[in-house]
Design an enzyme around this catalytic site. Structure first.
Site, PDB file in Angstrom:
ATOM      1  N   LYS A  83      -0.667  18.147  48.829  1.00 16.28           N
ATOM      2  CA  LYS A  83      -1.979  17.485  48.860  1.00 16.28           C
ATOM      3  C   LYS A  83      -2.776  17.929  47.638  1.00 16.28           C
ATOM      4  O   LYS A  83      -2.944  19.133  47.400  1.00 16.28           O
ATOM      5  CB  LYS A  83      -2.688  17.934  50.139  1.00 16.28           C
ATOM      6  CG  LYS A  83      -3.577  16.915  50.778  1.00 16.28           C
ATOM      7  CD  LYS A  83      -4.039  17.498  52.125  1.00 16.28           C
ATOM      8  CE  LYS A  83      -5.000  16.604  52.814  1.00 16.28           C
ATOM      9  NZ  LYS A  83      -5.601  17.258  53.975  1.00 16.28           N
TER      10      LYS A  83
HETATM   11  C1  E4P Z   1      -7.502  15.049  56.004  1.00 17.90           C
HETATM   12  O1  E4P Z   1      -6.443  15.231  55.448  1.00 17.90           O
HETATM   13  C2  E4P Z   1      -8.520  16.081  56.174  1.00 17.90           C
HETATM   14  O2  E4P Z   1      -7.867  17.279  56.490  1.00 17.90           O
HETATM   15  C3  E4P Z   1      -9.466  15.792  57.314  1.00 17.90           C
HETATM   16  O3  E4P Z   1      -9.213  14.537  57.900  1.00 17.90           O
HETATM   17  C4  E4P Z   1     -10.902  16.050  57.012  1.00 17.90           C
HETATM   18  O4  E4P Z   1     -11.673  15.769  58.161  1.00 17.90           O
HETATM   19  P1  E4P Z   1     -13.194  16.245  58.299  1.00 17.90           P
HETATM   20  O5  E4P Z   1     -14.023  15.412  57.364  1.00 17.90           O
HETATM   21  O6  E4P Z   1     -13.541  15.983  59.731  1.00 17.90           O
HETATM   22  O7  E4P Z   1     -13.213  17.693  57.932  1.00 17.90           O
END
Ligand code: E4P
Length: 217
Positions: A83
């Site tokens: 990522k």
């Molecule tokens: C996605 O890959 C992220 O880890 C996640 O969906 C972020 O979510 P949040 O905005 O609720 O922290």
């Protein structure tokens, strides 16, 4: 639509995995922090448990360092998706890491133009953050729809991974609009099963059944 679970809590992933609800997992530095676990150790454990892609996020901000971190994360298991953030350096890292045969999830996407760049840089997944757009009164679903249109217009095979899913409406809307994947916290996936009319109907059936005096077993 594929379901990824957005957590680094191994027990919660295991429970959903047994039900066949887990097509992959996403983690991020905040989720690793919450788990209290070592990133390499917990990611390895999750990757061994789950059949699909497991996203592990780099924390460097310059392309060369992101690439090095990404290469290391990719050695954890064959199903790791590296990522990277949607910055110019992140796009450079995406290009190199995907060119080396790694799955790459480009994260922190908040515009259709960013998603277009990620697809051109070879992203396997693009992660538009729905909830965080809603937090500032912008329409996250409109973004998903725009990305869907653009990717379909030009035949990009980057998968739209609806992220920052905070409630059951987000999940349903992302599916309706045609996101390929959603990643949601375990509690949102559990809540998708709940409906007050289901509870009410079940109560009525059970109370009538009681009156019959019968037993099935
Ligand atoms: C996605 O890959 C992220 O880890 C996640 O969906 C972020 O979510 P949040 O905005 O609720 O922290």
């Amino acid at each position: 639509m594929k379901f990824f679970v957005d957590t680094a809590e191994v027990d919660q992933i295991a429970e959903l995995n047994e039900l066949g609800m887990v097509d992959g997992v996403t983690t991020n530095p905040s989720l690793i922090m919450k788990s209290g676990r070592d990133i390499l150790e917990v990611t390895k454990e999750i990757a061994a448990m789950v059949d699909g892609p497991v996203s592990a996020e780099v924390v460097a901000i310059e392309a060369d360092a992101m690439i090095e971190e990404g290469r290391k994360l990719a050695t954890i298991a064959d199903n790791i998706a590296v990522k990277v953030p949607l910055t110019w350096d992140g796009l450079k890292a995406c290009k190199v890491l995907s060119g080396e045969g790694n799955m790459v999830n480009v994260t922190l996407c908040f515009s259709a133009n960013q998603a277009l760049l990620a697809a051109k840089a070879g992203a396997t997944f693009i992660s538009p953050f729905i909830g965080r757009l809603d937090d500032i009164n912008l329409d996250g679903m409109e973004l998903i729809a725009d990305i869907r249109t653009i990717y379909d217009n030009f035949g990009f095979d980057t998968q739209i991974l609806a992220a920052s899913i905070r409630n059951v409406n987000h999940a349903c809307d992302a599916a309706r609009i045609g996101a390929d994947v959603m990643t949601a916290p375990p509690d949102v996936i559990h809540k998708m099963a709940a409906h007050p009319l289901t509870d009410k109907g079940l109560d009525a059936f059970l109370s009538d059944w009681e009156k019959t005096g019968q037993k099935i077993l």
